[in-house]
Each structure stands twice: as structure tokens, then as C-alpha cells.
Design an enzyme around this catalytic site. Sequence first.
Site, short mmCIF file in Angstrom:
data_model
loop_
_atom_site.label_atom_id
_atom_site.label_comp_id
_atom_site.label_asym_id
_atom_site.label_seq_id
_atom_site.Cartn_x
_atom_site.Cartn_y
_atom_site.Cartn_z
N ASP A 146 0.81 -1.21 0.00
CA ASP A 146 0.00 0.00 0.00
C ASP A 146 0.85 1.26 0.00
O ASP A 146 0.31 2.37 -0.07
CB ASP A 146 -0.98 0.01 1.17
CG ASP A 146 -0.30 -0.08 2.53
OD1 ASP A 146 0.67 -0.84 2.67
OD2 ASP A 146 -0.76 0.61 3.47
N HIS A 178 -3.17 7.95 7.11
CA HIS A 178 -3.16 6.48 7.08
C HIS A 178 -4.26 5.94 7.98
O HIS A 178 -4.02 5.17 8.92
CB HIS A 178 -1.79 5.98 7.53
CG HIS A 178 -1.48 4.56 7.12
ND1 HIS A 178 -1.78 3.49 7.92
CD2 HIS A 178 -0.88 4.04 6.02
CE1 HIS A 178 -1.38 2.37 7.34
NE2 HIS A 178 -0.84 2.69 6.17
#
Length: 316
Positions: free
Chosen positions: A67, A271
Site C-alpha cells: 500500500d 493512514h
Amino acid sequence: MELEFLGTGAGMPSKGRNTSSLALKLYEERGTIWLFDCGEATQHQILRTAIKPRKIEKIFITHLHGDHIFGLPGLLSSRSFLGGEEPTPLTLYGPSGLKGWVHFTLELTKTHLNYPIRFVEIEEGIIFEDEQFIVKAKELEHVIPCYGFRIEQKPLPGELYIEKALKLGVPKGPMLGKLKNGEDVVLDNGTIVYSKEVTGPPKKGFVVTVLGDTTYCRKSIELSKDADVVIHEATFDHATANLAKDYGHSTNVEAAKMAKEAGAKYLILNHLSARFLPHDIEKLLKEAKQVFPNVFVAHDFSKFHWKNGKLNELYF
């Protein structure tokens, strides 16, 4: 200096948040962009902004989880096909293994780049320095090697006292610029005018800390010491703190605690897990502000502008 978030999610993309990527826009300082992480579909996110990929000068990769890197081959490839001006030379910084992964991917897919890439596989310490900036790295606490970065702008020239310089006989023109930049000048009559005589003290540059995935740890505090802006993950909230450490992540409250202990000015939470729906964000922010007041929550395409010692979120 401006920050633009291209992806603020954790683990995998969701409808509201793409995977990790952050642009540090240094147009005023050096006419370029520094990118931090390049998750899947980063180049698609860039298409929705005014960012020009050929202006990206440096890409800093915090760690090699998908990611944070799966968008890199596509972005590097597309950069070759963009018309117009020659691309800015590109340097990639990241943990050991980054160079091999990129080279293998490009070779396997027969991807040809029309520009060179310089790789710097990092360790702790100073990983970049020039006359404008110093970038320092420290390894954080995650499930694989993961780094945080401290970007320090070197002191800027002080104010030029133009009237004083003119009285000393300095003509309007290039000599004034040299004096402002710290250079002494010699007039036509042989007189030396010293920069320190006609300028104020140097101005402090900004400090931005970008942290990769991490649990609450000492090195995050060290990288964030007296920073103007800290970007910190908040994958979990206070109610799920027991999961955060198991997965090598932090909560919103831990991020705020770290910023407070570091003496930072501003904190941006980044995040975020897909478990947090839009109506949960205000609660995340409120919890963090109980520990550290100057907190923002980043969303995809959030922009923050740093000027005159203040961080402002830009709304359009």
C-alpha cells in the site's frame, strides 16, 4: 511550502481513501515536488490535481508494503510518456530491496524509461543534503523495516535593509540581491559593502516530519523534535489500541501524545483504516485534540499551506 495528500488510507484502497502518497510541493523553494510513498493508483490521483509528474524530483519510500509502493512502477513508466519539458532528474530513496524490486519489475515488463533514476537505499542518518535542505531518516517500529523522515529547510537570508544599502552607495540591481544572499560586494570606487551590515539575522526554515507506519516509539519523537508539521499515521483509535501494537501501528491518541512530547507545532493524522466511516472522523479528531490541540485529519486531496509560521488547511 505546501502539502497535498494523494492517498490517506491504510492497507488497501476504499471508496473514500486511496493508499498512501503525499506530495511536498516546493515550488517556491526549488520549483519541484517531493513525493512520500506511492501506493496503488497514485498516478490516477495525480490526474485530479495540478501536479506535474515531471516536476517530481525525489520519491521517498517509507517501507516496502504494497500500500506504499504498488503505484511506483506505473508512475515511473507514465513519466516517460508525458510530453513537454524534459523531466526533472529523479532520485528514489527507500529501504534495502527497493532498487532490486523496481529494476526487476521494469525489466520483466520491458518498460523503458527515457530518464535516469538514481537509487539511494537508506540507513539511519542524513540521507540528503544540499544548500537548501537536510533530510534525516530513522528506522521506526513496524513489522518490516520502515523509516520516518525529517525534512529541515536551512536558514533563509535575513531581511535586506535596502535604504541603508543605497545610502552606502550600492546601486539598484544585482548587487542588492547578492547582499541579501549573504555575499559582500565591491563598488566601482573600491568600497566593500559587507552583507552583515545591511541585512537582518537569518530566518529559521521550516521542519516537516513524515513518519511511515509505526507503533508509538522513541525515534518518532526524535524525528519530530520541535518540528513545525508532523504527519503521523492513525490506523487505529483509542478503543482499538490493543490491535495497534499487534499490527505495528498507532492510534490517534498515541500520535497526539508523540507530537506533544516532541514539542511539535502541528500534527496531521494520516493512514486511516477503512473501518472509520466519515461520521467517525470528528470523534478521532476530538480524541486527539484532548492531548494535543493543533491537530488536523488528512483526507485525499487535502492541502495544507505553510507560511509565516502557520499551517493553514486550504479549502476550495
